[in-house]
Scaffold this active site. Structure first.
Site, PDB file in Angstrom:
ATOM      1  N   CYS A 184       0.907  -1.342   0.020  1.00  0.00           N
ATOM      2  CA  CYS A 184      -0.139   0.066  -0.046  1.00  0.00           C
ATOM      3  C   CYS A 184       0.936   1.233   0.034  1.00  0.00           C
ATOM      4  O   CYS A 184       2.125   1.220   0.187  1.00  0.00           O
ATOM      5  CB  CYS A 184      -0.975  -0.081   1.328  1.00  0.00           C
ATOM      6  SG  CYS A 184      -2.622   0.909   0.946  1.00  0.00           S
ATOM      7  N   ASP A 228      -6.849  -2.965  11.012  1.00  0.00           N
ATOM      8  CA  ASP A 228      -5.487  -2.225  11.213  1.00  0.00           C
ATOM      9  C   ASP A 228      -5.428  -1.541  12.699  1.00  0.00           C
ATOM     10  O   ASP A 228      -6.679  -1.482  13.220  1.00  0.00           O
ATOM     11  CB  ASP A 228      -5.838  -0.959  10.162  1.00  0.00           C
ATOM     12  CG  ASP A 228      -4.375  -0.719   9.913  1.00  0.00           C
ATOM     13  OD1 ASP A 228      -3.465  -0.819  10.313  1.00  0.00           O
ATOM     14  OD2 ASP A 228      -4.275   0.035   8.943  1.00  0.00           O
TER      15      ASP A 228
END
Length: 221
Positions: free
Chosen positions: A6, A136
């Site tokens: 990412c 996350d």
């Protein structure tokens, strides 16, 4: 193991991630040191092969804005980094004619109880338009790109149970790197893993060797 690299900001890093075996490359449209524009990402995605997922990370809750950005940037997947809202997921899915898949982030806050995590995960994994829930770390109100992990010991059991119960897919993120990704996979038994700062030389610029080591470790066995 599905692997997402990412917070890409340039074509060279995205191309290398794919060459090394990444299944997805991500781009941050939310407020961040790694933030990119639709125009920047459109130039990058044009240079990528078909088959690799091009994922946009959004904190916006405006479905039309997300759909327009996804279309303009050439995305195949959006990652919703806002509180889970089934109506937003459905509006994004309908607005993109189901051509863009949806990932929903579930923030794991410090001290989050097993019951709270279970309550947060269940509706996400049961939603028919959500491909996967992305776990996350949330620290001090910030989540995503913090480079910090959450309490794996306290959460892994719950995650495994909910995955089994729903047959849903979980992606683990938050402070991962080549040294700890195998332990994360062993703990959670996830469908995928996601990394940003753990493979960087500096914010927005990838380190080739870190990326190579991370992908190799995640894909091993």
């Amino acid at each position: 193991m599905w692997v997402k690299i990412c917070a890409n900001t340039n074509l060279a890093d995205a191309l290398l991630a794919v060459e090394l075996g990444a299944d997805a490359v991500g781009f941050v449209f939310a407020e961040s040191k790694r933030r990119v524009t639709v125009e920047q990402v459109a130039e990058i995605t044009l240079g990528l092969v078909e088959g690799v997922e091009k994922v946009g990370v959004f904190t916006s809750t405006d479905a039309a804005e997300i759909v327009d950005a996804a279309s303009g940037a050439g995305l195949t997947m959006v990652q919703l980094h806002s509180a889970f809202d089934p109506s937003l997921v459905e509006a994004v899915d309908e607005g993109s004619s189901s051509l863009v898949k949806v990932l929903q982030v579930v923030d794991v806050a410090e001290g989050m109880s097993a019951e709270a995590l279970r309550a947060a995960l269940l509706p996400v994994l049961r939603h028919p338009y959500v491909v996967a829930a992305l776990l996350d770390a949330s620290h001090g109100g910030a989540s995503g790109g913090t480079g910090k992990t959450f309490d794996w010991e306290e959460t892994a059991r719950v995650v495994r149970e909910v995955q089994a119960e729903t047959l849903g897919q979980v992606i683990v993120a938050g402070g991962l790197n080549a040294e700890n990704v195998r332990a994360a996979i062993a703990a959670f038994g996830p469908w995928g893993v996601d990394v940003a700062s753990g493979v960087e030389a500096s914010a927005g610029k990838k380190d080739a060797e870190k990326m190579r080591a991370f992908i190799a470790a995640a894909k091993r066995g």
